[in-house]
Design a protein around this motif. Structure first.
Motif, PDB file in Angstrom:
ATOM      1  N   ASN A  92      -2.960  10.430  -1.920  1.00 48.61           N
ATOM      2  CA  ASN A  92      -2.483  10.091  -0.588  1.00 48.61           C
ATOM      3  C   ASN A  92      -2.728   8.609  -0.328  1.00 48.61           C
ATOM      4  OD1 ASN A  92      -5.199   9.813   0.818  1.00 48.61           O
ATOM      5  ND2 ASN A  92      -5.322  11.928   0.067  1.00 48.61           N
ATOM      6  N   GLU A  93      -2.073   8.097   0.701  1.00 51.34           N
ATOM      7  CA  GLU A  93      -2.111   6.654   0.971  1.00 51.34           C
ATOM      8  C   GLU A  93      -3.510   6.146   1.283  1.00 51.34           C
ATOM      9  OE1 GLU A  93      -0.189   3.956   4.411  1.00 51.34           O
ATOM     10  OE2 GLU A  93       1.306   5.023   3.192  1.00 51.34           O
ATOM     11  N   SER A  94      -4.348   6.996   1.852  1.00 47.79           N
ATOM     12  CA  SER A  94      -5.695   6.563   2.232  1.00 47.79           C
ATOM     13  C   SER A  94      -6.547   6.193   1.024  1.00 47.79           C
ATOM     14  CB  SER A  94      -6.396   7.655   3.041  1.00 47.79           C
ATOM     15  OG  SER A  94      -6.629   8.806   2.236  1.00 47.79           O
ATOM     16  N   GLU A  95      -6.163   6.671  -0.171  1.00 48.22           N
ATOM     17  CA  GLU A  95      -6.927   6.371  -1.385  1.00 48.22           C
ATOM     18  C   GLU A  95      -6.543   5.033  -2.018  1.00 48.22           C
ATOM     19  OE1 GLU A  95      -6.634   9.563  -4.160  1.00 48.22           O
ATOM     20  OE2 GLU A  95      -7.578  11.032  -2.827  1.00 48.22           O
ATOM     21  N   VAL A  96      -5.451   4.443  -1.567  1.00 55.29           N
ATOM     22  CA  VAL A  96      -5.011   3.177  -2.150  1.00 55.29           C
ATOM     23  C   VAL A  96      -5.960   2.060  -1.719  1.00 55.29           C
ATOM     24  CG1 VAL A  96      -3.115   1.537  -2.394  1.00 55.29           C
ATOM     25  CG2 VAL A  96      -2.619   3.965  -1.990  1.00 55.29           C
ATOM     26  N   ASN A 130       2.477   1.668  -3.460  1.00 51.98           N
ATOM     27  CA  ASN A 130       1.524   2.070  -4.496  1.00 51.98           C
ATOM     28  C   ASN A 130       0.940   3.456  -4.252  1.00 51.98           C
ATOM     29  OD1 ASN A 130       1.997  -0.390  -5.604  1.00 51.98           O
ATOM     30  ND2 ASN A 130      -0.071  -1.183  -5.385  1.00 51.98           N
ATOM     31  N   SER A 131       1.161   4.007  -3.070  1.00 48.77           N
ATOM     32  CA  SER A 131       0.591   5.321  -2.755  1.00 48.77           C
ATOM     33  C   SER A 131       1.165   6.426  -3.640  1.00 48.77           C
ATOM     34  CB  SER A 131       0.828   5.657  -1.276  1.00 48.77           C
ATOM     35  OG  SER A 131       2.216   5.808  -0.995  1.00 48.77           O
ATOM     36  N   ARG A 132       2.328   6.175  -4.270  1.00 52.28           N
ATOM     37  CA  ARG A 132       2.908   7.193  -5.149  1.00 52.28           C
ATOM     38  C   ARG A 132       2.041   7.453  -6.371  1.00 52.28           C
ATOM     39  NH1 ARG A 132       5.509   2.401  -6.322  1.00 52.28           N
ATOM     40  NH2 ARG A 132       6.110   1.981  -8.499  1.00 52.28           N
ATOM     41  N   PHE A 178      -1.268   7.645  -6.136  1.00 53.29           N
ATOM     42  CA  PHE A 178      -2.489   8.265  -5.632  1.00 53.29           C
ATOM     43  C   PHE A 178      -2.144   9.577  -4.943  1.00 53.29           C
ATOM     44  CE2 PHE A 178      -3.302   3.798  -6.064  1.00 53.29           C
ATOM     45  CZ  PHE A 178      -4.647   3.680  -6.383  1.00 53.29           C
ATOM     46  N   ILE A 238       0.837  -1.204   0.000  1.00 53.22           N
ATOM     47  CA  ILE A 238       0.000   0.000   0.000  1.00 53.22           C
ATOM     48  C   ILE A 238       0.869   1.251   0.000  1.00 53.22           C
ATOM     49  CG2 ILE A 238      -1.636   1.340   1.383  1.00 53.22           C
ATOM     50  CD1 ILE A 238      -2.807  -1.417   2.294  1.00 53.22           C
ATOM     51  N   GLU A 239       1.908   1.230   0.812  1.00 49.86           N
ATOM     52  CA  GLU A 239       2.824   2.371   0.863  1.00 49.86           C
ATOM     53  C   GLU A 239       3.512   2.575  -0.486  1.00 49.86           C
ATOM     54  OE1 GLU A 239       6.978   3.756   3.066  1.00 49.86           O
ATOM     55  OE2 GLU A 239       5.961   1.939   3.710  1.00 49.86           O
TER      56      GLU A 239
END
Length: 247
Positions: A171-175, A165-167, A169, A162-163
């Motif tokens: 922000n990380e909460s959208e992953v 792939n957050s790049r 998005f 998740i961390e």
């Protein structure tokens, strides 16, 4: 297992594109297993260039993508449907009816997994599977400790994934926290596999895939048992391999 260490991401992409193009030239109706993400992106661009310059023909090719986020519609710019369409499929002459990507919007994900595996079998199996690798050595979205015998299935993404792939998005909460992915068994049934890796942050995962103990804790390690695997990395991702070879 054949290992190719290249000097750069561009060279890695060129070597991978040559293998895919060669597969299509030798078998025009090849079934390709495709991956998304930043690692294969340049490979796709090079295949588009070969298609445009010398007419590499995708008209008989069938493609199956590894995975898709659960709950994400195909027209969402973060979906893998969208990625493949806008980075590859729109620029080659593959037929839309020959493109298959898991349906992350399916009401019954287990049934979707069974349907997807049945489709792959119906098409004669995957001739060439392209893989990336996660920092935790996942392939597809098969996170550490997922059983090797798993077929296409629902997976819960690890915090590390998740961390990473957050790049893509804001922000990380959208992953998304879940995905549907080809399982290890599905991947291992491919006739040929090409694993790509770039960057120093993948060096440990690549080393574990090539030389580590075969264990679900490093999903890519199972590829050591496959009959036809080519690992293509840039020098940063292959740094630990080179150290091992010098010992």
């Amino acid at each position: 297992m054949r290992v190719i260490v290249t000097n750069s991401y561009d060279e890695m992409s060129k070597e991978a594109a040559k293998i895919v193009a060669g597969q299509i030239y030798l078998k025009p109706d090849s079934v390709l297993g495709l991956a998304t993400g930043s690692t294969p992106l340049q490979m796709y661009k090079k295949l588009i260039a070969v298609h445009e310059m010398v007419g590499l023909d995708f008209s008989q090719v069938t493609s199956f993508n590894l995975d898709e986020y659960i709950g994400m519609s195909p027209d969402n710019p973060q979906s893998y449907h969208y990625f493949m369409k806008h980075n590859f499929f729109d620029f080659i002459n593959i037929k839309p009816e020959n493109i298959f990507i898991p349906d992350g919007m399916a009401k019954d994900i287990d049934a979707e997994g069974r349907r997807y595996d049945a489709l792959i079998e119906e098409k004669g199996g995957i001739d060439l599977q392209i893989l990336g690798i996660g920092r935790n050595a996942h392939i597809g979205f098969n996170e550490p400790d997922i059983k090797f015998e798993a077929t296409t299935h629902k997976v819960k993404l690890d915090d590390e994934t998740i961390e990473a792939n957050s790049r893509f998005f804001e922000n990380e909460s959208e992953v998304p926290r879940y995905a549907i992915s080809m399982g290890i068994k599905t991947i291992m049934l491919a006739k040929k596999v090409v694993l790509l890796a770039s960057g120093s942050n993948k060096a440990e995962a690549v080393y574990n895939a090539v030389y580590g103990s075969i264990s679900p804790s490093a999903p890519a390690s199972i590829l050591q048992l496959h009959r036809d695997v080519t690992v293509i990395v840039d020098k940063e991702a292959g740094a630990l391999l080179q150290k091992h070879a010098q010992q």
